[in-house]
Design a protein around this motif. Structure first.
Motif, PDB file in Angstrom:
ATOM      1  N   THR A  76      11.923  91.328  24.541  1.00  9.99           N
ATOM      2  CA  THR A  76      11.953  91.428  26.004  1.00  9.99           C
ATOM      3  C   THR A  76      11.023  90.364  26.559  1.00  9.99           C
ATOM      4  O   THR A  76       9.818  90.361  26.251  1.00  9.99           O
ATOM      5  CB  THR A  76      11.502  92.817  26.475  1.00  9.99           C
ATOM      6  OG1 THR A  76      12.380  93.806  25.928  1.00  9.99           O
ATOM      7  CG2 THR A  76      11.514  92.910  27.995  1.00  9.99           C
ATOM      8  N   GLU A  77      11.579  89.441  27.328  1.00  3.77           N
ATOM      9  CA  GLU A  77      10.800  88.358  27.898  1.00  3.77           C
ATOM     10  C   GLU A  77      10.514  88.654  29.372  1.00  3.77           C
ATOM     11  O   GLU A  77      11.442  88.868  30.165  1.00  3.77           O
ATOM     12  CB  GLU A  77      11.536  87.028  27.758  1.00  3.77           C
ATOM     13  CG  GLU A  77      11.682  86.613  26.300  1.00  3.77           C
ATOM     14  CD  GLU A  77      12.435  85.307  26.123  1.00  3.77           C
ATOM     15  OE1 GLU A  77      12.151  84.585  25.148  1.00  3.77           O
ATOM     16  OE2 GLU A  77      13.310  85.021  26.967  1.00  3.77           O
ATOM     17  N   VAL A  78       9.230  88.687  29.675  1.00  4.57           N
ATOM     18  CA  VAL A  78       8.787  89.000  31.035  1.00  4.57           C
ATOM     19  C   VAL A  78       8.123  87.755  31.612  1.00  4.57           C
ATOM     20  O   VAL A  78       7.219  87.188  30.987  1.00  4.57           O
ATOM     21  CB  VAL A  78       7.785  90.176  31.036  1.00  4.57           C
ATOM     22  CG1 VAL A  78       7.392  90.534  32.469  1.00  4.57           C
ATOM     23  CG2 VAL A  78       8.363  91.380  30.312  1.00  4.57           C
ATOM     24  N   ILE A  79       8.581  87.320  32.758  1.00  3.02           N
ATOM     25  CA  ILE A  79       7.947  86.197  33.447  1.00  3.02           C
ATOM     26  C   ILE A  79       7.119  86.760  34.597  1.00  3.02           C
ATOM     27  O   ILE A  79       7.628  87.523  35.429  1.00  3.02           O
ATOM     28  CB  ILE A  79       8.995  85.199  33.972  1.00  3.02           C
ATOM     29  CG1 ILE A  79       9.771  84.595  32.791  1.00  3.02           C
ATOM     30  CG2 ILE A  79       8.317  84.088  34.782  1.00  3.02           C
ATOM     31  CD1 ILE A  79      10.882  83.654  33.200  1.00  3.02           C
ATOM     32  N   VAL A  80       5.840  86.407  34.603  1.00  8.00           N
ATOM     33  CA  VAL A  80       4.941  86.876  35.656  1.00  8.00           C
ATOM     34  C   VAL A  80       4.348  85.673  36.370  1.00  8.00           C
ATOM     35  O   VAL A  80       4.333  84.549  35.846  1.00  8.00           O
ATOM     36  CB  VAL A  80       3.810  87.757  35.073  1.00  8.00           C
ATOM     37  CG1 VAL A  80       4.379  89.027  34.449  1.00  8.00           C
ATOM     38  CG2 VAL A  80       2.971  86.980  34.059  1.00  8.00           C
ATOM     39  N   HIS A  81       3.838  85.919  37.584  1.00  7.33           N
ATOM     40  CA  HIS A  81       3.288  84.841  38.404  1.00  7.33           C
ATOM     41  C   HIS A  81       2.052  85.363  39.117  1.00  7.33           C
ATOM     42  O   HIS A  81       2.026  86.515  39.572  1.00  7.33           O
ATOM     43  CB  HIS A  81       4.347  84.380  39.421  1.00  7.33           C
ATOM     44  CG  HIS A  81       4.057  83.038  40.029  1.00  7.33           C
ATOM     45  ND1 HIS A  81       3.192  82.871  41.081  1.00  7.33           N
ATOM     46  CD2 HIS A  81       4.519  81.800  39.718  1.00  7.33           C
ATOM     47  CE1 HIS A  81       3.132  81.582  41.409  1.00  7.33           C
ATOM     48  NE2 HIS A  81       3.936  80.910  40.589  1.00  7.33           N
ATOM     49  N   ASP A  82       1.008  84.528  39.193  1.00  9.39           N
ATOM     50  CA  ASP A  82      -0.228  84.970  39.858  1.00  9.39           C
ATOM     51  C   ASP A  82      -0.436  84.311  41.215  1.00  9.39           C
ATOM     52  O   ASP A  82      -1.537  84.327  41.759  1.00  9.39           O
ATOM     53  CB  ASP A  82      -1.443  84.690  38.968  1.00  9.39           C
ATOM     54  CG  ASP A  82      -1.718  83.204  38.784  1.00  9.39           C
ATOM     55  OD1 ASP A  82      -0.883  82.396  39.213  1.00  9.39           O
ATOM     56  OD2 ASP A  82      -2.773  82.859  38.211  1.00  9.39           O
ATOM     57  N   GLY A  83       0.634  83.713  41.747  1.00  8.03           N
ATOM     58  CA  GLY A  83       0.534  83.034  43.033  1.00  8.03           C
ATOM     59  C   GLY A  83       0.343  81.546  42.889  1.00  8.03           C
ATOM     60  O   GLY A  83       0.552  80.793  43.853  1.00  8.03           O
ATOM     61  N   GLU A  84      -0.070  81.115  41.681  1.00  9.76           N
ATOM     62  CA  GLU A  84      -0.277  79.689  41.446  1.00  9.76           C
ATOM     63  C   GLU A  84       0.490  79.190  40.224  1.00  9.76           C
ATOM     64  O   GLU A  84       0.925  78.047  40.182  1.00  9.76           O
ATOM     65  CB  GLU A  84      -1.774  79.385  41.252  1.00  9.76           C
ATOM     66  CG  GLU A  84      -2.615  79.654  42.489  1.00  9.76           C
ATOM     67  CD  GLU A  84      -4.073  79.260  42.265  1.00  9.76           C
ATOM     68  OE1 GLU A  84      -4.351  78.576  41.265  1.00  9.76           O
ATOM     69  OE2 GLU A  84      -4.923  79.632  43.091  1.00  9.76           O
ATOM     70  N   GLN A  85       0.644  80.054  39.236  1.00  8.54           N
ATOM     71  CA  GLN A  85       1.261  79.613  37.985  1.00  8.54           C
ATOM     72  C   GLN A  85       2.008  80.778  37.358  1.00  8.54           C
ATOM     73  O   GLN A  85       1.655  81.948  37.558  1.00  8.54           O
ATOM     74  CB  GLN A  85       0.176  79.096  37.023  1.00  8.54           C
ATOM     75  CG  GLN A  85       0.720  78.417  35.779  1.00  8.54           C
ATOM     76  CD  GLN A  85      -0.388  77.666  35.043  1.00  8.54           C
ATOM     77  OE1 GLN A  85      -1.344  77.227  35.660  1.00  8.54           O
ATOM     78  NE2 GLN A  85      -0.241  77.518  33.738  1.00  8.54           N
ATOM     79  N   SER A  86       3.047  80.466  36.599  1.00  6.47           N
ATOM     80  CA  SER A  86       3.819  81.508  35.929  1.00  6.47           C
ATOM     81  C   SER A  86       3.543  81.486  34.431  1.00  6.47           C
ATOM     82  O   SER A  86       3.025  80.510  33.883  1.00  6.47           O
ATOM     83  CB  SER A  86       5.316  81.322  36.189  1.00  6.47           C
ATOM     84  OG  SER A  86       5.753  80.077  35.675  1.00  6.47           O
ATOM     85  N   MET A  87       3.895  82.584  33.757  1.00  2.00           N
ATOM     86  CA  MET A  87       3.727  82.703  32.311  1.00  2.00           C
ATOM     87  C   MET A  87       4.842  83.572  31.770  1.00  2.00           C
ATOM     88  O   MET A  87       5.225  84.578  32.375  1.00  2.00           O
ATOM     89  CB  MET A  87       2.358  83.327  31.983  1.00  2.00           C
ATOM     90  CG  MET A  87       2.171  83.653  30.502  1.00  2.00           C
ATOM     91  SD  MET A  87       0.601  84.495  30.156  1.00  2.00           S
ATOM     92  CE  MET A  87      -0.526  83.106  30.233  1.00  2.00           C
ATOM     93  N   LYS A  88       5.382  83.178  30.605  1.00  2.00           N
ATOM     94  CA  LYS A  88       6.388  83.986  29.928  1.00  2.00           C
ATOM     95  C   LYS A  88       5.707  84.759  28.808  1.00  2.00           C
ATOM     96  O   LYS A  88       5.001  84.184  27.984  1.00  2.00           O
ATOM     97  CB  LYS A  88       7.500  83.115  29.351  1.00  2.00           C
ATOM     98  CG  LYS A  88       8.619  83.924  28.655  1.00  2.00           C
ATOM     99  CD  LYS A  88       9.610  83.023  27.956  1.00  2.00           C
ATOM    100  CE  LYS A  88      10.500  82.303  28.977  1.00  2.00           C
ATOM    101  NZ  LYS A  88      11.584  81.540  28.292  1.00  2.00           N
ATOM    102  N   ILE A  89       5.921  86.062  28.779  1.00  2.00           N
ATOM    103  CA  ILE A  89       5.300  86.936  27.794  1.00  2.00           C
ATOM    104  C   ILE A  89       6.404  87.705  27.071  1.00  2.00           C
ATOM    105  O   ILE A  89       7.287  88.282  27.713  1.00  2.00           O
ATOM    106  CB  ILE A  89       4.317  87.909  28.466  1.00  2.00           C
ATOM    107  CG1 ILE A  89       3.253  87.125  29.252  1.00  2.00           C
ATOM    108  CG2 ILE A  89       3.650  88.819  27.438  1.00  2.00           C
ATOM    109  CD1 ILE A  89       2.379  87.984  30.123  1.00  2.00           C
TER     110      ILE A  89
END
Length: 715
Positions: A76-89
């Motif tokens: 399961t690939e989750v893409i998150v964003h903190d308002g400045e940058q994204s990350m795939k987990i």
């Protein structure tokens, strides 16, 4: 669900918890989060530390699940964003996340930061802000501070948190017996124990955590002060033989001194004399700056004990220090010191040295002389504590470097006084800040030497950054040569005896070697500035006889430059030494540097001290060396050291012999300590055995275990 650890954690988990100091449910309840993620805090994904475990808070952008091609299972690939940058987990075999994690949801993930195909991600990620049972999102978790616990091997944060919360809900009242009296809690608006524990592990607001933390400070302050007040009350119930304030031997000694005592030496002598003249045993701490004359004050007290028909013992932590004290006493007494019990005259004082390395025959003879009263003053190490060492009439114990002796060792020594408890004077090598004295030495009366016998010292101290300024070291060597050629001696201090390997912090591979003391000495001898000069070596692995000969040769001028480890830190008095060079100075503490520096200029001559370091002038630790260079005031340096290092280092477990003070700040919480002292005095006055406050009594044993070496590390 029971409240036993073994019913909530597997054996392997309990082993890992034990390494964190968690052995019982009570320990687990006090295994507090190291920090909290407060809702609304933004996390910069781009600043995550590669290779370290991190907690991130971000918003879910998308979630997708697919079967893996190379092996069985799902990813399961989750893409998150903190308002400045994204990350795939990526989460493996957790396909339920596809429904639980929805776009727009704020999540807290934890895991090890790694790089995959050039992008940062979290390895073995865990979703933290969810319940353990049904994996559903709990809205109130988002609105509450999220606890981040110290890492426990093999136990996920979520499982640890869930276990603590469950145990808090089912634990019986015995787990919440409160050490703080109800009246004190009400007066200072402190939560009860159960509420405070819940506020630490399940806070609704960050203010709840701060209120609970205030309570933990009060707990520790009250435990500490109650213990000290109890000890002081117990001391007052003991009986001691009153000693004279002066007599023929002490008067002869005072009249033979070639100098005048400082006003503070006179004042402290009067304080000690008044204590020893009472029927209750003295328990006094003597401290002062390096070179303030503590040994002389202690010797005058021992002589009054001898005048009273009693014996005196000086206890030192090492043979080197014991031998140095013996030689200092020998020097001070001069012709007044008797050579042996058989050859001593009536107005002389018989002084002996007892160490563990003495030949068995000599030690038996000395033990017999002590038991029959033929020895007036004995200086020794732990050998004095042995059951075979018996005194005819022990009246005074002087404990030097007292932080290295635990309560049990002091009690063993005091028990040698027989029916009468000996008076006790403990000495600290360096000044103790007032806040520390009030907190850590609260069971002792305190005497402070505030003046220097030879007046203010004149030791010019300079930090030498040998990497940034390589030419400066050559100038230091030139000054060493000039000092030697003027007939003076030079100390070179080094932190190691043997060479040690330099390991790569990542791989552990040996990438180099740090030189040993002999390597340094040879390199100095081979420099053009110091070629032909007479060098000597001194370190702890040498025999007592070898060390004594080296120091004598240095004092006589046969050795011009003495390269030594820190064995010269305390007690060495070579008046011709006016220069000290401390190599790798960054490896020494502030108090230790100040103590070492005090070995030069002891005859009042102008002296120099150079702190060699490979640190850059921009390094934070460079400021510590600069602080030593800027002042000769040991009291100011003691305050600076406490402030810069923090109580976590100054009152560490290694220095407190196992105590578990974690919350009380002796700098910032002095008002709490003072008020706790008043409360403790009220408690002990009506209940000396603490029978009416069993929870407080139990907590004292938890914080300050029986036999705890609770004294602060003054060096």
């Amino acid at each position: 669900m029971t409240t036993r650890l073994e019913d909530n954690f597997r054996k392997a988990d309990r082993t890992h918890l034990a390494k964190r100091g968690v052995h019982t449910v009570a320990d687990l309840f006090r295994f507090f989060p190291r920090r909290y993620l407060v809702p609304g805090e933004s996390t910069r994904l781009g600043d995550l530390p590669l290779g370290e475990t991190a907690i991130i808070q971000a918003e879910v952008i998308s979630v997708s699940t697919r079967r893996m091609k190379q092996r069985r299972g799902t990813i399961t690939e989750v893409i998150v964003h903190d308002g400045e940058q994204s990350m795939k987990i990526a989460f493996f075999n957790q396909h339920w996340l596809d429904k639980a994690l929805t776009p727009g949801l704020t999540v807290v993930f934890g895991g090890k930061v790694e790089s995959y195909r050039g992008q940062l991600t979290l390895a073995s990620p865990a979703w933290l802000n969810r319940t353990e049972d049904d994996h559903e999102w709990t809205p109130e978790d988002l609105n509450s501070p999220f606890p981040i616990y110290p890492a426990v091997k093999k136990i996920a944060q979520s499982r640890l948190w869930s276990a603590i919360k469950t145990l808090l809900s089912v634990a019986g009242p015995e787990e919440f017996a409160d050490p703080l009296p109800k009246g004190l809690r009400e007066k200072y608006d402190l939560p009860d124990l159960r509420t405070a524990l819940e506020d630490m592990h399940k806070p609704r607001r960050i203010e709840d955590v701060e209120r609970a933390r205030q309570r933990w400070k009060w707990e520790e302050a009250l435990a500490l002060q109650t213990e000290f007040v109890s000890r002081k009350a117990a001391y007052a119930q003991e009986n001691a033989t009153p000693l004279l304030t002066e007599g023929p031997k002490s008067r002869r000694f005072d009249s033979s001194l070639p100098f005048t005592l400082t006003p503070s030496q006179v004042r402290v002598g009067e304080e000690i004399g008044a204590d020893m003249g009472r029927e209750q045993p003295m328990h006094r701490l003597l401290h002062g700056d390096v070179g303030s004359g503590k040994t002389l004050v202690a010797l005058r007290a021992m002589l009054t004990a001898v005048d009273s028909g009693a014996q005196a013992a000086m206890l030192a932590p090492t043979e080197v220090l014991a031998t140095q004290h013996f030689h200092s006493i020998q020097h001070f007494l001069g012709e007044q010191m008797g050579l042996s019990p058989l050859l001593s005259e009536d107005d002389q004082v018989t002084v002996a040295l007892m160490t563990g390395s003495m030949p068995a025959r000599e030690r038996r003879e000395l033990a017999l002389d002590l038991a029959t009263g033929n020895i007036d003053i004995v200086v020794g190490t732990h050998a004095l504590l042995s059951e075979s060492t018996i005194f005819e009439n022990l009246g005074l114990i002087v404990v030097d470097e007292q932080h290295r002796f635990g309560v049990e060792q002091r009690e063993a020594m005091r028990a040698k006084g027989g029916e009468s408890t000996p008076h006790t004077l403990v000495m600290s090598a360096t000044p103790i800040p007032r806040t520390v004295a009030m907190t850590v030495f609260a069971d002792l009366d305190i005497s402070t030497l505030t003046e220097m016998p030879a007046g203010p010292k004149n030791i010019a101290t300079h930090v030498v950054p040998i990497v940034d300024q390589p030419n400066w070291f050559a100038r230091v060597r030139t000054l060493m040569r000039e000092t030697v050629e003027s007939g003076r001696g030079v100390f070179v201090v080094f932190p190691r005896i043997e060479p040690t390997d330099i390991e790569d912090p990542e791989t552990g591979a040996v990438i180099g070697q740090k030189q040993g003391i002999e390597d340094l000495s040879r390199k100095l001898e081979d420099t053009p500035e110091l070629s032909g000069k007479r060098f000597g070596l001194l370190h702890g692995r040498m025999s007592t006889g070898e060390k004594d000969k080296v120091l004598k040769d240095f004092a006589d001028g046969d050795i011009e430059i003495l390269v030594s480890t820190t064995v010269i830190e305390v007690g060495v008095d070579v008046s011709r030494a006016t220069m000290m060079v401390i190599a790798e100075a960054e490896n020494f503490g502030v108090a230790q540097l100040h103590q070492l520096r005090g070995r030069v200029g002891r005859d009042g001559s102008a002296a120099m001290c150079f702190l060699l370091t490979e640190l850059s002038e921009t390094d934070e630790s460079f400021a510590r060396l600069q602080a030593v260079a800027e002042t000769l005031d040991g009291f100011a340096l003691a305050e600076y050291d406490l402030d810069s290092r923090g109580e976590g280092d100054v009152l560490s477990a290694s220095q407190w012999g196992g105590s578990s003070l974690r919350h009380l700040s002796i700098l910032r919480d002095s008002e709490i300590v003072a008020e706790a002292r008043r409360v403790a005095e009220q408690i002990v006055a009506v209940d000396p055995q603490l029978d009416a406050v069993p929870a407080l009594k139990a907590f004292i044993r938890r914080v300050l275990p029986e036999g705890d070496a609770h004294f602060i590390e003054a060096g």
